[in-house]
Design an enzyme around this catalytic site. Structure first.
Site, short mmCIF file in Angstrom:
data_model
loop_
_atom_site.label_atom_id
_atom_site.label_comp_id
_atom_site.label_asym_id
_atom_site.label_seq_id
_atom_site.Cartn_x
_atom_site.Cartn_y
_atom_site.Cartn_z
NE ARG A 50 17.47 -22.12 28.37
CZ ARG A 50 17.88 -21.21 29.24
NH1 ARG A 50 18.02 -21.54 30.52
NH2 ARG A 50 18.14 -19.98 28.86
CG ASP A 52 17.22 -29.53 32.86
OD1 ASP A 52 17.49 -28.39 32.44
OD2 ASP A 52 16.26 -29.75 33.63
CE1 TYR A 110 10.44 -32.56 28.28
CE2 TYR A 110 8.40 -31.29 28.34
CZ TYR A 110 9.77 -31.36 28.14
OH TYR A 110 10.46 -30.22 27.82
NE ARG A 197 15.25 -34.16 36.46
CZ ARG A 197 16.42 -33.54 36.59
NH1 ARG A 197 16.76 -32.55 35.75
NH2 ARG A 197 17.25 -33.89 37.55
#
Length: 245
Positions: A50, A52, A110, A197
């Site tokens: 997933r 966000d 990422y 994050r």
């Protein structure tokens, strides 16, 4: 049944995230509708993971099963003709029936972009996190090694996380600077909800002096979300690559 692997890029600004939701527009649902228009079949798209709301992808991976006879490499064009401008397939191929975009993945990379300038840049507002206070970049660099390795990352886990096992491995974390732009590149075997994050948010706190780098080990060992920094905004985050054997 044929198993088709897709690699896609998307701007997550207008979507509730990758996963389909009943009362919100997810990228998965848009893709399934586009694929169904091409194959005439009811499709269940399997994503590598997933992302966000507001998070972007440069190379999200997904797969689906079909009885369509369309050549595998042509799916990229057929599906794209039914997609909006902010979602596009970059590559399509047929893979082994056992390939699963999520469970076959070995690691992910990422990239998180911070704009550290006094005035917000309108053209970058959806693709970076604006921090106006000057960051101590060298202090942030010295903090990166604390996160490398296998740790219990419970202190860096967002709410509503369904994982019971919070141990993850980060293989590398780097910081690139280009003028007022800072780019964090993180590779790991898997990530908890909001984990990237929160790590970036904690490093930002180091950069503005709210957290000392010497306290990072205690924050990791504490396994308490309240010890870490903020959850950095979603618009700066990009899923850059998913690795497979």
């Amino acid at each position: 049944m044929r198993n088709i692997k897709l690699i896609m890029e998307y701007d997550g600004t207008s979507y509730s995230g990758f996963q389909s939701q009943e009362n919100a527009l997810g990228i998965q649902g848009v893709l399934e509708k586009a694929i169904e228009s091409v194959t005439g079949e009811k499709i269940k798209l399997i994503g590598s993971g997933r992302t966000d709301k507001g998070v972007h992808a440069l190379a999200q991976v997904a797969n689906f099963f079909t009885e369509s006879s369309i050549p595998a490499e042509r799916f990229v064009y057929a599906i794209n003709s039914n997609l909006p401008d902010d979602i596009k397939i970059k590559h399509s191929e047929e893979v082994d029936a056992n390939f699963h975009s999520r469970f076959s993945a070995r690691k992910k990379r990422y990239r998180y972009i911070v704009y550290n300038g006094k005035i917000e840049r309108p053209l970058y507002r959806n693709f970076s996190y604006h921090i106006s206070k000057k960051l101590d970049v060298e202090e942030i660099r010295k903090s990166l090694p604390y996160f490398i390795g296998t740790h219990d990352f419970k202190s860096f886990m967002g709410p509503k996380t369904k994982f019971k096992d919070t141990i993850r491995t980060i293989y590398s974390i780097e910081l690139e600077q280009n003028g007022e732009f800072l780019e964090f590149i993180i590779e790991g075997n898997n990530f908890l909800r909001h984990m990237v994050r929160i790590i970036v948010g904690t490093l930002i706190f180091v950069g503005i002096g709210k957290i000392k780098k010497e306290d990072l080990q205690d924050i990791i060992n504490g396994k308490d979300r309240s010890l870490a920094g903020i959850t950095a905004h979603p618009e700066g985050l990009f899923l850059e690559k998913v690795y497979y054997d």
